[in-house]
Write a protein that holds these residues in place. Structure first.
Motif, PDB file in Angstrom:
ATOM      1  N   ASP A  37       2.355  -3.906  -9.460  1.00 57.89           N
ATOM      2  CA  ASP A  37       1.747  -3.568 -10.745  1.00 57.89           C
ATOM      3  C   ASP A  37       0.261  -3.899 -10.685  1.00 57.89           C
ATOM      4  OD1 ASP A  37       1.549  -6.332 -10.992  1.00 57.89           O
ATOM      5  OD2 ASP A  37       3.257  -6.506 -12.353  1.00 57.89           O
ATOM      6  N   ARG A  38      -0.426  -3.759 -11.815  1.00 53.74           N
ATOM      7  CA  ARG A  38      -1.875  -3.973 -11.813  1.00 53.74           C
ATOM      8  C   ARG A  38      -2.266  -5.406 -11.520  1.00 53.74           C
ATOM      9  NH1 ARG A  38      -4.508  -0.229 -16.646  1.00 53.74           N
ATOM     10  NH2 ARG A  38      -4.319   1.748 -15.519  1.00 53.74           N
ATOM     11  N   SER A  39      -1.343  -6.341 -11.708  1.00 54.78           N
ATOM     12  CA  SER A  39      -1.620  -7.748 -11.389  1.00 54.78           C
ATOM     13  C   SER A  39      -1.372  -8.070  -9.926  1.00 54.78           C
ATOM     14  CB  SER A  39      -0.762  -8.655 -12.272  1.00 54.78           C
ATOM     15  OG  SER A  39      -1.010  -8.412 -13.639  1.00 54.78           O
ATOM     16  N   GLY A  40      -0.854  -7.082  -9.174  1.00 56.23           N
ATOM     17  CA  GLY A  40      -0.548  -7.301  -7.773  1.00 56.23           C
ATOM     18  C   GLY A  40       0.834  -7.845  -7.527  1.00 56.23           C
ATOM     19  N   ASP A  41       1.635  -8.005  -8.592  1.00 54.53           N
ATOM     20  CA  ASP A  41       2.998  -8.514  -8.438  1.00 54.53           C
ATOM     21  C   ASP A  41       3.925  -7.397  -7.981  1.00 54.53           C
ATOM     22  OD1 ASP A  41       2.194 -11.034  -9.334  1.00 54.53           O
ATOM     23  OD2 ASP A  41       2.542 -10.498 -11.437  1.00 54.53           O
ATOM     24  N   ALA A  42       4.937  -7.773  -7.201  1.00 60.58           N
ATOM     25  CA  ALA A  42       5.881  -6.790  -6.670  1.00 60.58           C
ATOM     26  C   ALA A  42       6.691  -6.167  -7.798  1.00 60.58           C
ATOM     27  CB  ALA A  42       6.815  -7.458  -5.665  1.00 60.58           C
ATOM     28  N   VAL A  43       6.971  -4.875  -7.657  1.00 53.36           N
ATOM     29  CA  VAL A  43       7.839  -4.153  -8.593  1.00 53.36           C
ATOM     30  C   VAL A  43       9.156  -3.903  -7.870  1.00 53.36           C
ATOM     31  CG1 VAL A  43       8.134  -2.096 -10.012  1.00 53.36           C
ATOM     32  CG2 VAL A  43       5.845  -3.086  -9.713  1.00 53.36           C
ATOM     33  N   ALA A  44      10.128  -4.766  -8.100  1.00 51.05           N
ATOM     34  CA  ALA A  44      11.426  -4.628  -7.439  1.00 51.05           C
ATOM     35  C   ALA A  44      12.230  -3.497  -8.070  1.00 51.05           C
ATOM     36  CB  ALA A  44      12.205  -5.934  -7.541  1.00 51.05           C
ATOM     37  N   ALA A  76       9.669   3.342 -12.249  1.00 53.25           N
ATOM     38  CA  ALA A  76      10.228   2.012 -12.500  1.00 53.25           C
ATOM     39  C   ALA A  76      10.273   1.789 -14.001  1.00 53.25           C
ATOM     40  CB  ALA A  76       9.390   0.928 -11.825  1.00 53.25           C
ATOM     41  N   ASP A  77      11.254   1.004 -14.457  1.00 53.67           N
ATOM     42  CA  ASP A  77      11.413   0.724 -15.883  1.00 53.67           C
ATOM     43  C   ASP A  77      10.174   0.036 -16.446  1.00 53.67           C
ATOM     44  OD1 ASP A  77      13.934   1.794 -15.879  1.00 53.67           O
ATOM     45  OD2 ASP A  77      14.941  -0.124 -15.559  1.00 53.67           O
ATOM     46  N   GLY A  78       9.688   0.529 -17.597  1.00 51.42           N
ATOM     47  CA  GLY A  78       8.566  -0.102 -18.283  1.00 51.42           C
ATOM     48  C   GLY A  78       7.211   0.201 -17.704  1.00 51.42           C
ATOM     49  N   LEU A  79       7.153   1.015 -16.636  1.00 57.45           N
ATOM     50  CA  LEU A  79       5.881   1.352 -16.012  1.00 57.45           C
ATOM     51  C   LEU A  79       5.714   2.861 -15.964  1.00 57.45           C
ATOM     52  CD1 LEU A  79       5.960  -1.223 -13.080  1.00 57.45           C
ATOM     53  CD2 LEU A  79       4.563  -1.358 -15.145  1.00 57.45           C
ATOM     54  N   ALA A  80       4.462   3.299 -15.982  1.00 57.29           N
ATOM     55  CA  ALA A  80       4.179   4.726 -15.981  1.00 57.29           C
ATOM     56  C   ALA A  80       4.532   5.352 -14.640  1.00 57.29           C
ATOM     57  CB  ALA A  80       2.698   4.975 -16.289  1.00 57.29           C
ATOM     58  N   VAL A  81       5.063   6.563 -14.691  1.00 54.70           N
ATOM     59  CA  VAL A  81       5.358   7.297 -13.461  1.00 54.70           C
ATOM     60  C   VAL A  81       4.053   7.529 -12.689  1.00 54.70           C
ATOM     61  CG1 VAL A  81       6.205   9.474 -12.527  1.00 54.70           C
ATOM     62  CG2 VAL A  81       7.372   8.412 -14.453  1.00 54.70           C
ATOM     63  N   LEU A  82       4.101   7.235 -11.395  1.00 56.67           N
ATOM     64  CA  LEU A  82       2.934   7.421 -10.531  1.00 56.67           C
ATOM     65  C   LEU A  82       3.197   8.554  -9.561  1.00 56.67           C
ATOM     66  CD1 LEU A  82       0.200   6.503  -9.258  1.00 56.67           C
ATOM     67  CD2 LEU A  82       1.541   4.924  -7.830  1.00 56.67           C
ATOM     68  N   THR A  83       2.317   9.545  -9.529  1.00 54.37           N
ATOM     69  CA  THR A  83       2.422  10.644  -8.575  1.00 54.37           C
ATOM     70  C   THR A  83       1.087  10.802  -7.876  1.00 54.37           C
ATOM     71  OG1 THR A  83       3.988  11.798 -10.019  1.00 54.37           O
ATOM     72  CG2 THR A  83       2.999  13.072  -8.242  1.00 54.37           C
ATOM     73  N   GLU A  84       1.096  10.728  -6.550  1.00 59.07           N
ATOM     74  CA  GLU A  84      -0.138  10.919  -5.801  1.00 59.07           C
ATOM     75  C   GLU A  84       0.133  11.735  -4.556  1.00 59.07           C
ATOM     76  OE1 GLU A  84      -1.195   6.781  -5.109  1.00 59.07           O
ATOM     77  OE2 GLU A  84      -0.567   6.968  -3.020  1.00 59.07           O
ATOM     78  N   MET A 140       1.267   0.608  -9.879  1.00 64.69           N
ATOM     79  CA  MET A 140       1.744   1.222 -11.102  1.00 64.69           C
ATOM     80  C   MET A 140       1.078   0.581 -12.317  1.00 64.69           C
ATOM     81  SD  MET A 140       5.808   1.677 -10.273  1.00 64.69           S
ATOM     82  CE  MET A 140       5.949   3.065 -11.402  1.00 64.69           C
ATOM     83  N   SER A 141       0.929   1.363 -13.367  1.00 67.30           N
ATOM     84  CA  SER A 141       0.285   0.892 -14.584  1.00 67.30           C
ATOM     85  C   SER A 141       1.298   0.838 -15.723  1.00 67.30           C
ATOM     86  CB  SER A 141      -0.875   1.824 -14.959  1.00 67.30           C
ATOM     87  OG  SER A 141      -0.408   3.151 -15.135  1.00 67.30           O
ATOM     88  N   PRO A 142       0.984   0.108 -16.808  1.00 67.88           N
ATOM     89  CA  PRO A 142       1.922   0.032 -17.940  1.00 67.88           C
ATOM     90  C   PRO A 142       2.220   1.413 -18.517  1.00 67.88           C
ATOM     91  CG  PRO A 142       0.205  -1.632 -18.142  1.00 67.88           C
ATOM     92  CD  PRO A 142      -0.209  -0.738 -17.014  1.00 67.88           C
TER      93      PRO A 142
END
Length: 372
Positions: free
Chosen positions: A229-236, A289-297, A315-317
């Motif tokens: 996420d934007r804080s650098g924490d893993a998104v499991a 991921a749940d609670g995060l915006a879909v990322l497409t690149e 990923m962003s909120p």
């Protein structure tokens, strides 16, 4: 953790549902034996109890597939059919016959007794070819399918006529398919450890024998990295999909279709993911991921046999877009699809959209900050 309330619509393509689908099924059987769901823009009913499913399939109003074989005189018979029948007929050496979908078929409403319908099969073409590696070695056991030229009004319907035509390459890498409908098409070949291969588009005519449908397979690529996420924490548990990029000039729905056929992996507790046998060339990477915006690149120029490492996907909120669709008289419109298209990014956000509810309202979730 099932986050579903009775009466709500269940998104069958949601990453949480796909990862925990059996837990969802258990919950549905107990709390919502008949549940509304959706797949893309299609609304469906989910029946999770065996007795309900059995009763439905025995109801004469239920649409179901039935098959028979013609006799020596070419005759066939079906008893106790519904009001509308859609037929598919296939025989060796002939092109398959298939009714047009959505309004096609044989309308029997209001008729009594017996109805007759004769079908004339066209002679099909035959295609032959081989599957080899870039060094000329034969590839045995490769799955060979046919893909129609889907341009034009009847392109999608033409593609349906090829669903039952497939084979495997032999020990010499050779394949043969007969009963091919007259149309423009190409062979598509899939084999473990190789990128998806295609022949050139060829025009097939009735009675033709085309021997120029060879396919050369290149080694598949791989990708590994981390979702944060934007804080650098893993998104499991994030769902990562890689698919061939249809290009910026393609129909907006082409991106959704490509991602639906892509390679998928889920991130581990440390956010790391590994994907093998991804397409080569320009690819799309989509993360959900749940609670995060879909990322497409987009990733350009993935080479055959290469391994793309240290891919960092941030990923962003998630935000939401809500609204209501009405006609000129202020009455809600319910049979429509609302799509959010990113306008401040060349990569866009894929097919972010929603179906309208009974009051004309909609909610598009998992949206990233930006202009739409």
């Amino acid at each position: 953790p099932i986050r579903l309330q009775p009466g709500k619509t269940l998104n069958l393509t949601d990453a949480h549902f796909m990862k925990h689908k059996y837990a969802h099924y258990d919950w549905l059987r107990e709390h919502a034996p008949v549940q509304m769901g959706r797949v893309a823009f299609l609304k469906v009913h989910l029946l999770s109890r065996y007795d309900d499913c059995l009763a439905l399939t025995k109801d004469p109003r239920c649409v179901r597939n039935r098959a028979t074989v013609t006799g020596e005189d070419g005759s066939y018979r079906f008893d106790s059919v519904g009001d509308r029948v859609s037929m598919v007929v296939g025989a060796p050496g002939y092109a398959s016959f298939r009714d047009a979908p959505f309004g096609g078929g044989f309308d029997l409403s209001g008729q009594e007794g017996e109805a007759r319908r004769d079908v004339e099969l066209q002679s099909g073409g035959t295609i032959e070819g081989s599957v080899r590696t870039g060094t000329g070695q034969p590839v045995s056991g490769a799955l060979v399918r046919l893909r129609a030229d889907t341009s034009g009004r009847r392109g999608w319907f033409a593609a349906m006529n090829l669903r039952d035509l497939w084979t495997f390459s032999n020990a010499k890498g050779e394949f043969r398919l007969s009963g091919v409908p007259p149309m423009k098409l190409q062979t598509e070949v899939e084999a473990q450890g190789y990128d998806l291969g295609h022949s050139k588009l060829r025009e097939i005519k009735a009675g033709d024998v085309r021997k120029d449908m060879d396919v050369v397979l290149l080694p598949a690529a791989g990708m590994e990295g981390r979702v944060v996420d934007r804080s650098g924490d893993a998104v499991a548990g994030a769902r990562v999909t890689v698919a061939r990029d249809p290009g910026p000039d393609a129909d907006p729905r082409a991106q959704w279709r490509a991602l639906a056929m892509g390679k998928t992996a889920f991130a581990g507790k440390n956010g790391r993911f590994v994907l093998d046998e991804i397409p080569t060339g320009d690819v799309l990477v989509r993360v959900e991921a749940d609670g995060l915006a879909v990322l497409t690149e987009s990733r350009k120029g993935v080479e055959a046999g290469s391994r793309v490492r240290n891919v960092n996907l941030e990923m962003s909120p998630a935000l939401s877009i809500t609204g209501k669709v009405v006609n000129a008289q202020g009455e809600p419109i319910t049979w429509a699809w609302v799509r959010a298209q990113r306008t401040d990014s060349s990569e866009g956000e894929g097919m972010l959209g929603a179906r309208l509810e009974a009051d004309g309202s909609f909610r598009i979730g998992n949206v990233a900050q930006g202009n739409y």
